[in-house]
Design an enzyme around this catalytic site. Structure first.
Site, PDB file in Angstrom:
ATOM      1  N   PHE A 184       0.858  -1.187   0.000  1.00 62.84           N
ATOM      2  CA  PHE A 184       0.000   0.000   0.000  1.00 62.84           C
ATOM      3  C   PHE A 184       0.891   1.233   0.000  1.00 62.84           C
ATOM      4  CE2 PHE A 184      -2.221  -3.481   1.940  1.00 62.84           C
ATOM      5  CZ  PHE A 184      -3.501  -3.409   1.416  1.00 62.84           C
ATOM      6  N   LEU A 196       2.408  -1.562   4.506  1.00 64.13           N
ATOM      7  CA  LEU A 196       2.163  -0.143   4.328  1.00 64.13           C
ATOM      8  C   LEU A 196       3.503   0.575   4.174  1.00 64.13           C
ATOM      9  CD1 LEU A 196      -0.350   0.429   7.272  1.00 64.13           C
ATOM     10  CD2 LEU A 196      -0.922  -0.019   4.880  1.00 64.13           C
ATOM     11  N   CYS A 197       3.626   1.437   3.184  1.00 62.13           N
ATOM     12  CA  CYS A 197       4.832   2.239   3.036  1.00 62.13           C
ATOM     13  C   CYS A 197       4.992   3.101   4.285  1.00 62.13           C
ATOM     14  CB  CYS A 197       4.734   3.122   1.801  1.00 62.13           C
ATOM     15  SG  CYS A 197       6.086   4.306   1.667  1.00 62.13           S
ATOM     16  N   ILE A 198       6.129   2.974   4.949  1.00 66.51           N
ATOM     17  CA  ILE A 198       6.330   3.656   6.220  1.00 66.51           C
ATOM     18  C   ILE A 198       6.331   5.183   6.068  1.00 66.51           C
ATOM     19  CG2 ILE A 198       8.853   3.523   6.139  1.00 66.51           C
ATOM     20  CD1 ILE A 198       8.725   2.945   9.199  1.00 66.51           C
ATOM     21  N   SER A 221       2.793   6.360   5.263  1.00 62.99           N
ATOM     22  CA  SER A 221       1.965   6.155   6.451  1.00 62.99           C
ATOM     23  C   SER A 221       2.230   7.228   7.501  1.00 62.99           C
ATOM     24  CB  SER A 221       2.228   4.772   7.057  1.00 62.99           C
ATOM     25  OG  SER A 221       1.813   3.768   6.168  1.00 62.99           O
TER      26      SER A 221
END
Length: 128
Positions: free
Chosen positions: A39, A76-78, A81
């Protein structure tokens, strides 16, 4: 056949979220291996733990948990996010926030995992 799925849009912004879930359910049913779902951009909102959809709307968290139950990583892309306030325990502490805000079935990771898909997957399917 290994497939990586990328989701770039927020759960409520378009039909692509439903399309991604439908694709994944069918691919799993047919026996395809899903290496990960990544994501990125507003797609990280799929991991927001406080989503409370109306009773006649899709509960994306429930649907993603079903996908996760098939041993599919939900990443999730840190950076995306953190920019949007989605934090796990470690990131909440790092940013001095009281509570994590991502659902337990999701993990934060860097773009390296996204890029890995171009090497270790046979197909990459993106939903925007």
């Amino acid at each position: 056949m290994r497939i990586q799925v990328n989701v770039y849009s927020a759960p409520w912004s378009s039909q692509s979220s439903v399309d991604a879930l439908t694709f994944l359910e069918e691919a799993l049913r047919q026996g395809y291996e899903i290496s990960r779902v990544f994501f990125f951009f507003d797609g990280v909102y799929h991991g927001l733990s406080s989503q409370s959809p109306a009773s006649d709307e899709t509960n994306f968290l429930t649907q993603w948990q079903k996908i996760r139950d098939n041993d599919v990583e939900l990443l999730l892309c840190i950076a995306a996010s953190a920019n949007r306030g989605l934090l796990d325990d470690a990131e909440a502490k790092r940013y001095d926030k009281e509570h994590p805000t991502i659902a337990n079935c999701f993990s934060l990771t860097g773009l390296g995992q996204w890029a890995t898909g171009f090497h270790d997957s046979d197909h990459i399917i993106t939903f925007k």
